[in-house]
Design a protein around this motif. Structure first.
Motif, PDB file in Angstrom:
ATOM      1  N   SER A  40       1.583  -0.926   1.496  1.00 19.52           N
ATOM      2  CA  SER A  40       0.601  -1.634   0.690  1.00 19.52           C
ATOM      3  C   SER A  40       0.874  -3.135   0.676  1.00 19.52           C
ATOM      4  CB  SER A  40       0.616  -1.110  -0.754  1.00 19.52           C
ATOM      5  OG  SER A  40       0.400   0.289  -0.794  1.00 19.52           O
ATOM      6  N   GLU A  41      -0.193  -3.880   0.355  1.00 17.70           N
ATOM      7  CA  GLU A  41      -0.046  -5.318   0.117  1.00 17.70           C
ATOM      8  C   GLU A  41       0.299  -5.496  -1.359  1.00 17.70           C
ATOM      9  OE1 GLU A  41      -2.671  -9.444   0.280  1.00 17.70           O
ATOM     10  OE2 GLU A  41      -3.524  -7.552   1.030  1.00 17.70           O
ATOM     11  N   VAL A  42       1.447  -6.123  -1.616  1.00 23.56           N
ATOM     12  CA  VAL A  42       1.939  -6.237  -2.986  1.00 23.56           C
ATOM     13  C   VAL A  42       2.050  -7.706  -3.366  1.00 23.56           C
ATOM     14  CG1 VAL A  42       3.728  -5.517  -4.614  1.00 23.56           C
ATOM     15  CG2 VAL A  42       3.270  -4.125  -2.594  1.00 23.56           C
ATOM     16  N   SER A  43       1.580  -8.041  -4.558  1.00 20.33           N
ATOM     17  CA  SER A  43       1.673  -9.419  -5.034  1.00 20.33           C
ATOM     18  C   SER A  43       3.098  -9.717  -5.478  1.00 20.33           C
ATOM     19  CB  SER A  43       0.703  -9.642  -6.195  1.00 20.33           C
ATOM     20  OG  SER A  43       1.107  -8.880  -7.330  1.00 20.33           O
ATOM     21  N   ARG A  44       3.389 -10.986  -5.742  1.00 21.41           N
ATOM     22  CA  ARG A  44       4.732 -11.373  -6.172  1.00 21.41           C
ATOM     23  C   ARG A  44       5.061 -10.814  -7.553  1.00 21.41           C
ATOM     24  NH1 ARG A  44       7.190 -15.204  -3.053  1.00 21.41           N
ATOM     25  NH2 ARG A  44       8.621 -15.695  -4.758  1.00 21.41           N
ATOM     26  N   SER A  45       4.029 -10.490  -8.308  1.00 22.41           N
ATOM     27  CA  SER A  45       4.260  -9.894  -9.625  1.00 22.41           C
ATOM     28  C   SER A  45       4.440  -8.376  -9.563  1.00 22.41           C
ATOM     29  CB  SER A  45       3.089 -10.219 -10.555  1.00 22.41           C
ATOM     30  OG  SER A  45       1.874  -9.705 -10.029  1.00 22.41           O
ATOM     31  N   GLY A  46       4.322  -7.790  -8.335  1.00 24.50           N
ATOM     32  CA  GLY A  46       4.536  -6.362  -8.159  1.00 24.50           C
ATOM     33  C   GLY A  46       3.292  -5.517  -8.213  1.00 24.50           C
ATOM     34  N   LEU A  47       2.104  -6.138  -8.280  1.00 17.19           N
ATOM     35  CA  LEU A  47       0.860  -5.381  -8.331  1.00 17.19           C
ATOM     36  C   LEU A  47       0.379  -5.034  -6.921  1.00 17.19           C
ATOM     37  CD1 LEU A  47      -1.034  -7.434 -11.074  1.00 17.19           C
ATOM     38  CD2 LEU A  47       0.145  -5.234 -11.354  1.00 17.19           C
ATOM     39  N   ILE A  48      -0.002  -3.791  -6.713  1.00 16.03           N
ATOM     40  CA  ILE A  48      -0.489  -3.347  -5.410  1.00 16.03           C
ATOM     41  C   ILE A  48      -1.952  -3.748  -5.253  1.00 16.03           C
ATOM     42  CG2 ILE A  48      -0.981  -1.327  -3.975  1.00 16.03           C
ATOM     43  CD1 ILE A  48       1.461   0.007  -5.164  1.00 16.03           C
ATOM     44  N   LYS A  49      -2.236  -4.540  -4.213  1.00 13.74           N
ATOM     45  CA  LYS A  49      -3.594  -5.048  -3.983  1.00 13.74           C
ATOM     46  C   LYS A  49      -4.422  -4.117  -3.107  1.00 13.74           C
ATOM     47  CE  LYS A  49      -2.389  -9.934  -4.441  1.00 13.74           C
ATOM     48  NZ  LYS A  49      -2.398 -11.272  -3.751  1.00 13.74           N
ATOM     49  N   GLY A  50      -3.797  -3.499  -2.140  1.00 11.55           N
ATOM     50  CA  GLY A  50      -4.543  -2.631  -1.242  1.00 11.55           C
ATOM     51  C   GLY A  50      -3.673  -2.159  -0.092  1.00 11.55           C
ATOM     52  N   PHE A  51      -4.274  -1.402   0.822  1.00  9.48           N
ATOM     53  CA  PHE A  51      -3.556  -0.839   1.974  1.00  9.48           C
ATOM     54  C   PHE A  51      -3.278  -1.930   3.003  1.00  9.48           C
ATOM     55  CE2 PHE A  51      -3.548   1.437   6.099  1.00  9.48           C
ATOM     56  CZ  PHE A  51      -2.469   2.263   5.868  1.00  9.48           C
ATOM     57  N   ALA A  52      -2.032  -1.991   3.475  1.00  8.64           N
ATOM     58  CA  ALA A  52      -1.638  -3.026   4.443  1.00  8.64           C
ATOM     59  C   ALA A  52      -1.180  -2.440   5.768  1.00  8.64           C
ATOM     60  CB  ALA A  52      -0.531  -3.900   3.859  1.00  8.64           C
ATOM     61  N   GLY A  53      -1.177  -1.118   5.893  1.00  9.87           N
ATOM     62  CA  GLY A  53      -0.727  -0.500   7.137  1.00  9.87           C
ATOM     63  C   GLY A  53       0.753  -0.747   7.376  1.00  9.87           C
ATOM     64  N   LEU A  54       1.065  -1.138   8.595  1.00 10.63           N
ATOM     65  CA  LEU A  54       2.466  -1.368   8.979  1.00 10.63           C
ATOM     66  C   LEU A  54       2.839  -2.852   8.945  1.00 10.63           C
ATOM     67  CD1 LEU A  54       2.679   1.119  11.996  1.00 10.63           C
ATOM     68  CD2 LEU A  54       3.452   1.504   9.654  1.00 10.63           C
ATOM     69  N   ASP A  55       2.066  -3.666   8.231  1.00  8.32           N
ATOM     70  CA  ASP A  55       2.325  -5.107   8.186  1.00  8.32           C
ATOM     71  C   ASP A  55       3.701  -5.425   7.601  1.00  8.32           C
ATOM     72  OD1 ASP A  55      -0.103  -5.527   9.290  1.00  8.32           O
ATOM     73  OD2 ASP A  55      -1.095  -6.236   7.458  1.00  8.32           O
ATOM     74  N   ASN A  56       4.076  -4.720   6.545  1.00  7.19           N
ATOM     75  CA  ASN A  56       5.384  -4.972   5.921  1.00  7.19           C
ATOM     76  C   ASN A  56       6.523  -4.646   6.880  1.00  7.19           C
ATOM     77  OD1 ASN A  56       4.433  -5.826   3.364  1.00  7.19           O
ATOM     78  ND2 ASN A  56       4.064  -3.696   2.772  1.00  7.19           N
ATOM     79  N   PHE A  57       6.381  -3.568   7.627  1.00  4.32           N
ATOM     80  CA  PHE A  57       7.405  -3.194   8.605  1.00  4.32           C
ATOM     81  C   PHE A  57       7.479  -4.234   9.724  1.00  4.32           C
ATOM     82  CE2 PHE A  57       6.333   0.789   6.552  1.00  4.32           C
ATOM     83  CZ  PHE A  57       7.560   1.397   6.379  1.00  4.32           C
ATOM     84  N   ALA A  58       6.321  -4.744  10.151  1.00  3.86           N
ATOM     85  CA  ALA A  58       6.292  -5.763  11.202  1.00  3.86           C
ATOM     86  C   ALA A  58       6.989  -7.033  10.739  1.00  3.86           C
ATOM     87  CB  ALA A  58       4.840  -6.059  11.589  1.00  3.86           C
ATOM     88  N   LYS A  59       6.755  -7.446   9.495  1.00  2.00           N
ATOM     89  CA  LYS A  59       7.399  -8.649   8.961  1.00  2.00           C
ATOM     90  C   LYS A  59       8.912  -8.476   8.897  1.00  2.00           C
ATOM     91  CE  LYS A  59       3.455 -10.065   6.108  1.00  2.00           C
ATOM     92  NZ  LYS A  59       2.952 -10.216   4.712  1.00  2.00           N
ATOM     93  N   VAL A  60       9.338  -7.293   8.469  1.00  5.19           N
ATOM     94  CA  VAL A  60      10.782  -7.017   8.363  1.00  5.19           C
ATOM     95  C   VAL A  60      11.441  -7.067   9.740  1.00  5.19           C
ATOM     96  CG1 VAL A  60      12.491  -5.232   7.858  1.00  5.19           C
ATOM     97  CG2 VAL A  60      10.633  -5.691   6.238  1.00  5.19           C
ATOM     98  N   LEU A  61      10.836  -6.402  10.719  1.00  2.79           N
ATOM     99  CA  LEU A  61      11.416  -6.325  12.058  1.00  2.79           C
ATOM    100  C   LEU A  61      11.403  -7.675  12.773  1.00  2.79           C
ATOM    101  CD1 LEU A  61       9.902  -2.918  13.225  1.00  2.79           C
ATOM    102  CD2 LEU A  61      12.233  -3.365  12.440  1.00  2.79           C
ATOM    103  N   LYS A  62      10.453  -8.552  12.422  1.00  2.59           N
ATOM    104  CA  LYS A  62      10.392  -9.883  13.025  1.00  2.59           C
ATOM    105  C   LYS A  62      11.351 -10.867  12.363  1.00  2.59           C
ATOM    106  CE  LYS A  62       5.574  -9.599  14.584  1.00  2.59           C
ATOM    107  NZ  LYS A  62       4.185 -10.105  14.374  1.00  2.59           N
ATOM    108  N   SER A  63      11.866 -10.505  11.198  1.00  2.00           N
ATOM    109  CA  SER A  63      12.763 -11.401  10.469  1.00  2.00           C
ATOM    110  C   SER A  63      14.036 -11.671  11.271  1.00  2.00           C
ATOM    111  CB  SER A  63      13.127 -10.781   9.113  1.00  2.00           C
ATOM    112  OG  SER A  63      14.128 -11.522   8.469  1.00  2.00           O
ATOM    113  N   ALA A  64      14.485 -12.918  11.242  1.00  2.00           N
ATOM    114  CA  ALA A  64      15.685 -13.299  11.998  1.00  2.00           C
ATOM    115  C   ALA A  64      16.946 -12.660  11.425  1.00  2.00           C
ATOM    116  CB  ALA A  64      15.829 -14.824  11.988  1.00  2.00           C
ATOM    117  N   SER A  65      16.925 -12.339  10.125  1.00  2.00           N
ATOM    118  CA  SER A  65      18.124 -11.814   9.471  1.00  2.00           C
ATOM    119  C   SER A  65      18.252 -10.303   9.579  1.00  2.00           C
ATOM    120  CB  SER A  65      18.132 -12.208   7.988  1.00  2.00           C
ATOM    121  OG  SER A  65      18.066 -13.599   7.830  1.00  2.00           O
TER     122      SER A  65
END
Length: 296
Positions: A40-65
């Motif tokens: 899901s797409e989550v706001s900084r306050s922790g509220l779920i906005k909607g379905f985000a698919g695998l976007d969160n996983f893509a961001k994590v895997l692209k992270s340099a750390s």
């Protein structure tokens, strides 16, 4: 009569209902929520906005750390589980023998496991401190060193100290798991082996190891889960600093969720860790069971 039979048949399931309900509330529902949040797409306050698919996983895997943190987690788990299992097994063999003061030694061995991990980590952080640590004070009083030594000059050395603390607090668990298996072995096996002229190593590999394999399997699987998810030691000693060089997946996802407000990415990291644990535990159990079947 029919009602009584029906009640008798249903009674085991009625007694199981409270346990099943607790499992659903405290295990299955949180797992479902983590998976839902990771997708899901989550706001900084922790509220779920909607379905985000695998976007969160893509961001994590692209992270340099992330690659470095995953490597740290694998090294941390292998080193702590491997060395604590080896040392714990040897210590269990020693404690299985009769000697004066065995009860006192057992109490001393179990102490690190019975104490809070935060307390253990805080104590070791104080011991290795370069300015006022007790390790430098002790060595200077003994005349081994002339001035204070920096025991943590690099992040790699700091991480090695964290691994040592992990090993130190995990050894008692392995020791007593193996010790319970050793005490269940009938002494007649060793007596018969002695009569046949078997030595220490033959008894160890032909009798002891096969008969404590189930205890080792349980302790290893649980150790992998506990160590992989261990948070207090790394967080208390370094908080993953500097620049995530000593982070593991658990401390890294904690930072993502509560320091940077990236709840969706933190949930994705949690799911990745969950899948890694499931795969590793399943493979280990399958391999162990196959070996037991072949031995039989």
């Amino acid at each position: 009569m029919k009602k009584k039979k029906l009640l008798k048949a249903a009674s085991p399931y009625i007694w199981l209902c409270p346990s099943i309900l607790l499992m659903v509330i405290f295990i299955l529902f949180p797992i479902f929520e983590v998976f839902r949040t990771s997708l899901s797409e989550v706001s900084r306050s922790g509220l779920i906005k909607g379905f985000a698919g695998l976007d969160n996983f893509a961001k994590v895997l692209k992270s340099a750390s992330f690659g470095m943190v995953l490597k740290n987690t694998v090294v941390w788990t292998i080193v702590v589980v491997g060395l604590s299992t080896l040392i714990g097994f040897v210590l269990a063999l020693v404690l299985n023998n009769e000697f004066r003061g065995r009860k006192i030694v057992r109490a001393i061995v179990v102490f690190p496991w019975a104490t809070s991990l935060i307390i253990q980590a805080s104590v070791w952080k104080f011991i290795i401190d370069g300015d006022y640590g007790t390790l430098n004070t002790l060595l200077m009083k003994l005349g081994i060193i002339n001035k204070a030594v920096n025991w943590t000059p690099t992040p790699a050395v700091y991480f090695a100290w964290e691994c040592w603390v992990g090993i130190f607090v995990t050894i008692p668990f392995v020791t007593f798991c193996v010790l319970s298996g050793l005490q269940s072995i009938d002494a007649s096996y060793y007596e018969a082996a002695t009569v046949d002229g078997a030595g220490f190593w033959q008894k160890l590999f032909r009798i002891t190891l096969p008969l404590v394999k189930s205890s080792l399997t349980v302790s290893t699987v649980l150790n992998i889960i506990y160590v992989f998810n261990s948070f207090p030691i790394v967080w208390t000693i370094t908080k993953g600093d500097p620049a995530n060089r000593t982070d593991t997946l658990v401390t890294y996802l904690y930072k993502q969720a509560f320091y940077k407000g990236r709840t969706g990415e933190a949930a994705a990291i949690s799911v990745i860790g969950f899948m890694i644990l499931c795969i590793c535990a399943s493979v280990y159990m399958v391999v162990s069971l196959r070996k037991e079947e072949q031995d039989e």
